[in-house]
Write a protein that holds these residues in place. Structure first.
Motif, PDB file in Angstrom:
ATOM      1  N   GLU A 186       0.859  -1.189   0.000  1.00 55.86           N
ATOM      2  CA  GLU A 186       0.000   0.000   0.000  1.00 55.86           C
ATOM      3  C   GLU A 186       0.895   1.238   0.000  1.00 55.86           C
ATOM      4  O   GLU A 186       1.710   1.432   0.893  1.00 55.86           O
ATOM      5  N   THR A 187       0.739   2.054  -1.024  1.00 57.12           N
ATOM      6  CA  THR A 187       1.593   3.218  -1.220  1.00 57.12           C
ATOM      7  C   THR A 187       0.723   4.470  -1.270  1.00 57.12           C
ATOM      8  O   THR A 187      -0.024   4.683  -2.232  1.00 57.12           O
ATOM      9  N   TYR A 188       0.817   5.271  -0.227  1.00 54.30           N
ATOM     10  CA  TYR A 188      -0.014   6.464  -0.107  1.00 54.30           C
ATOM     11  C   TYR A 188       0.694   7.646  -0.745  1.00 54.30           C
ATOM     12  O   TYR A 188       1.775   8.049  -0.306  1.00 54.30           O
ATOM     13  N   LEU A 189       0.099   8.192  -1.795  1.00 57.00           N
ATOM     14  CA  LEU A 189       0.628   9.394  -2.423  1.00 57.00           C
ATOM     15  C   LEU A 189      -0.001  10.589  -1.731  1.00 57.00           C
ATOM     16  O   LEU A 189      -1.165  10.927  -1.954  1.00 57.00           O
ATOM     17  N   SER A 190       0.775  11.184  -0.858  1.00 61.45           N
ATOM     18  CA  SER A 190       0.271  12.216   0.041  1.00 61.45           C
ATOM     19  C   SER A 190       0.333  13.593  -0.610  1.00 61.45           C
ATOM     20  O   SER A 190       1.414  14.098  -0.948  1.00 61.45           O
ATOM     21  N   ALA A 191      -0.830  14.178  -0.795  1.00 63.32           N
ATOM     22  CA  ALA A 191      -0.946  15.558  -1.287  1.00 63.32           C
ATOM     23  C   ALA A 191      -2.296  16.080  -0.819  1.00 63.32           C
ATOM     24  O   ALA A 191      -3.299  15.380  -0.914  1.00 63.32           O
ATOM     25  N   SER A 192      -2.318  17.281  -0.313  1.00 63.22           N
ATOM     26  CA  SER A 192      -3.546  17.841   0.246  1.00 63.22           C
ATOM     27  C   SER A 192      -4.555  18.166  -0.850  1.00 63.22           C
ATOM     28  O   SER A 192      -4.217  18.258  -2.036  1.00 63.22           O
ATOM     29  N   VAL A 193      -5.790  18.357  -0.413  1.00 61.03           N
ATOM     30  CA  VAL A 193      -6.832  18.769  -1.350  1.00 61.03           C
ATOM     31  C   VAL A 193      -6.435  20.074  -2.028  1.00 61.03           C
ATOM     32  O   VAL A 193      -6.604  20.231  -3.249  1.00 61.03           O
ATOM     33  N   ALA A 194      -5.879  21.009  -1.256  1.00 59.96           N
ATOM     34  CA  ALA A 194      -5.486  22.303  -1.820  1.00 59.96           C
ATOM     35  C   ALA A 194      -4.424  22.126  -2.898  1.00 59.96           C
ATOM     36  O   ALA A 194      -4.491  22.764  -3.959  1.00 59.96           O
ATOM     37  N   THR A 195      -3.445  21.264  -2.642  1.00 60.10           N
ATOM     38  CA  THR A 195      -2.393  21.022  -3.623  1.00 60.10           C
ATOM     39  C   THR A 195      -2.973  20.399  -4.886  1.00 60.10           C
ATOM     40  O   THR A 195      -2.661  20.826  -6.003  1.00 60.10           O
ATOM     41  N   CYS A 196      -3.806  19.394  -4.720  1.00 61.75           N
ATOM     42  CA  CYS A 196      -4.399  18.716  -5.874  1.00 61.75           C
ATOM     43  C   CYS A 196      -5.335  19.648  -6.647  1.00 61.75           C
ATOM     44  O   CYS A 196      -5.389  19.591  -7.878  1.00 61.75           O
ATOM     45  N   ALA A 197      -6.041  20.489  -5.926  1.00 64.03           N
ATOM     46  CA  ALA A 197      -6.951  21.424  -6.590  1.00 64.03           C
ATOM     47  C   ALA A 197      -6.168  22.462  -7.397  1.00 64.03           C
ATOM     48  O   ALA A 197      -6.638  22.904  -8.459  1.00 64.03           O
ATOM     49  N   ARG A 198      -4.987  22.850  -6.909  1.00 67.00           N
ATOM     50  CA  ARG A 198      -4.158  23.795  -7.662  1.00 67.00           C
ATOM     51  C   ARG A 198      -3.666  23.159  -8.957  1.00 67.00           C
ATOM     52  O   ARG A 198      -3.601  23.815  -9.996  1.00 67.00           O
TER      53      ARG A 198
ATOM     54  N   VAL B 287       9.031   8.062  -7.925  1.00 69.00           N
ATOM     55  CA  VAL B 287       9.332   6.725  -8.432  1.00 69.00           C
ATOM     56  C   VAL B 287      10.611   6.200  -7.789  1.00 69.00           C
ATOM     57  O   VAL B 287      10.701   5.027  -7.423  1.00 69.00           O
ATOM     58  N   GLY B 288      11.586   7.071  -7.627  1.00 69.11           N
ATOM     59  CA  GLY B 288      12.830   6.667  -6.970  1.00 69.11           C
ATOM     60  C   GLY B 288      12.589   6.179  -5.552  1.00 69.11           C
ATOM     61  O   GLY B 288      13.223   5.219  -5.102  1.00 69.11           O
ATOM     62  N   GLY B 289      11.670   6.817  -4.849  1.00 69.19           N
ATOM     63  CA  GLY B 289      11.341   6.383  -3.493  1.00 69.19           C
ATOM     64  C   GLY B 289      10.720   4.994  -3.468  1.00 69.19           C
ATOM     65  O   GLY B 289      10.987   4.199  -2.558  1.00 69.19           O
ATOM     66  N   ILE B 290       9.909   4.690  -4.473  1.00 71.00           N
ATOM     67  CA  ILE B 290       9.312   3.352  -4.549  1.00 71.00           C
ATOM     68  C   ILE B 290      10.389   2.317  -4.846  1.00 71.00           C
ATOM     69  O   ILE B 290      10.426   1.239  -4.242  1.00 71.00           O
ATOM     70  N   PHE B 291      11.297   2.644  -5.762  1.00 68.40           N
ATOM     71  CA  PHE B 291      12.395   1.724  -6.060  1.00 68.40           C
ATOM     72  C   PHE B 291      13.258   1.482  -4.824  1.00 68.40           C
ATOM     73  O   PHE B 291      13.709   0.360  -4.585  1.00 68.40           O
ATOM     74  N   ASP B 292      13.504   2.521  -4.044  1.00 73.76           N
ATOM     75  CA  ASP B 292      14.290   2.352  -2.812  1.00 73.76           C
ATOM     76  C   ASP B 292      13.614   1.342  -1.892  1.00 73.76           C
ATOM     77  O   ASP B 292      14.273   0.476  -1.302  1.00 73.76           O
ATOM     78  N   TYR B 293      12.295   1.455  -1.765  1.00 74.54           N
ATOM     79  CA  TYR B 293      11.559   0.518  -0.908  1.00 74.54           C
ATOM     80  C   TYR B 293      11.672  -0.909  -1.448  1.00 74.54           C
ATOM     81  O   TYR B 293      11.910  -1.856  -0.686  1.00 74.54           O
ATOM     82  N   LEU B 294      11.504  -1.072  -2.752  1.00 75.64           N
ATOM     83  CA  LEU B 294      11.573  -2.403  -3.349  1.00 75.64           C
ATOM     84  C   LEU B 294      12.942  -3.036  -3.141  1.00 75.64           C
ATOM     85  O   LEU B 294      13.060  -4.224  -2.827  1.00 75.64           O
ATOM     86  N   ARG B 295      13.982  -2.226  -3.299  1.00 72.01           N
ATOM     87  CA  ARG B 295      15.335  -2.755  -3.095  1.00 72.01           C
ATOM     88  C   ARG B 295      15.588  -3.110  -1.647  1.00 72.01           C
ATOM     89  O   ARG B 295      16.145  -4.160  -1.336  1.00 72.01           O
ATOM     90  N   GLU B 296      15.155  -2.238  -0.737  1.00 68.20           N
ATOM     91  CA  GLU B 296      15.373  -2.476   0.696  1.00 68.20           C
ATOM     92  C   GLU B 296      14.694  -3.748   1.160  1.00 68.20           C
ATOM     93  O   GLU B 296      15.174  -4.420   2.092  1.00 68.20           O
ATOM     94  N   HIS B 297      13.555  -4.090   0.550  1.00 71.17           N
ATOM     95  CA  HIS B 297      12.789  -5.254   0.987  1.00 71.17           C
ATOM     96  C   HIS B 297      12.923  -6.432   0.031  1.00 71.17           C
ATOM     97  O   HIS B 297      12.178  -7.415   0.123  1.00 71.17           O
ATOM     98  N   SER B 298      13.875  -6.318  -0.912  1.00 75.80           N
ATOM     99  CA  SER B 298      14.142  -7.408  -1.858  1.00 75.80           C
ATOM    100  C   SER B 298      12.874  -7.833  -2.596  1.00 75.80           C
ATOM    101  O   SER B 298      12.589  -9.026  -2.787  1.00 75.80           O
TER     102      SER B 298
END
Length: 203
Positions: free
Chosen positions: A129-141, A187-198
């Motif tokens: 589960e990967t939460y892409l965190s951005a507020s309503v205000a950010t997304c609305a902009r 995307v780099g952050g997701i790859f880091d997670y995948l590598r860290e957890h094999s």
């Protein structure tokens, strides 16, 4: 939802998931991207897919808008239909994982209970589960589809983040702050997670 009737049973072939994993040289997982409209789910999902394919992985994106053209074209956006849409996508993801593929989903999937259902269907060990965190205000902009403007004008009923709730994940495997990170950094952050957890790497 149609209920099974009559003598229905599962059949298993001679080829196992271990066989498919060996052939494809990867561990199949589902990277479940969740977040508000405009948080970057589709952009990140397709870029992640591109980079995984470039590295020799077999993967596929189940994008929320795309699946509603076929798999979910009979569904609306009320809570019941959203639940059913997520149930269907989760079962497809599970089948694709069983085929040995890496799956990336890009769905708002706003309710915690529905995401928990998806985790149960896919299997906790294969569900990221990967939460892409951005507020309503950010997304609305950003408003890449012009949906927030329409929702605020009352033209779209039950729009997540405006007139319908979004329940933030309670304990996701990964949180990506797309309000401050670029798609490439995300995307780099997701790859880091995948590598860290094999995960999603050559077996």
């Amino acid at each position: 939802m149609t209920r099974l009737s009559g003598p229905v049973q599962r059949f298993r072939g001679a080829v196992t998931l271990a066989d498919r994993t060996r052939v494809l040289r990867q561990k199949p997982v589902t990277i479940w991207l969740t977040g508000l409209s405009g948080a970057g789910k589709s952009t990140i999902a397709f870029e992640l897919e591109r980079q995984l394919v470039e590295q020799g992985h077999a993967c596929y994106v189940l994008d929320g808008d795309n699946v509603r053209h076929g798999l979910g074209n009979d569904l609306g956006f009320d809570p019941h239909d959203r639940h059913e849409n997520i149930r269907r996508v989760a079962h497809v993801a599970q089948l694709m994982n069983d085929a040995g593929l890496i799956v990336i989903t890009a769905l708002i999937s706003p309710m915690q209970a529905d995401r928990a259902m998806a985790r149960d269907i896919i299997g906790a060990g294969n569900f990221i589960e990967t939460y892409l965190s951005a507020s309503v205000a950010t997304c609305a902009r950003r408003d890449p589809k012009g949906l927030y403007a329409k929702a605020l004008a009352g033209e779209i009923p039950a729009f997540t983040g405006v007139s319908a709730p979004y329940e933030k994940p309670l304990d996701p495997e990964l949180v990506i702050d797309t309000a401050t990170l670029t798609p490439s950094e995300s995307v780099g952050g997701i790859f880091d997670y995948l590598r860290e957890h094999s995960l999603a790497v050559a077996a």
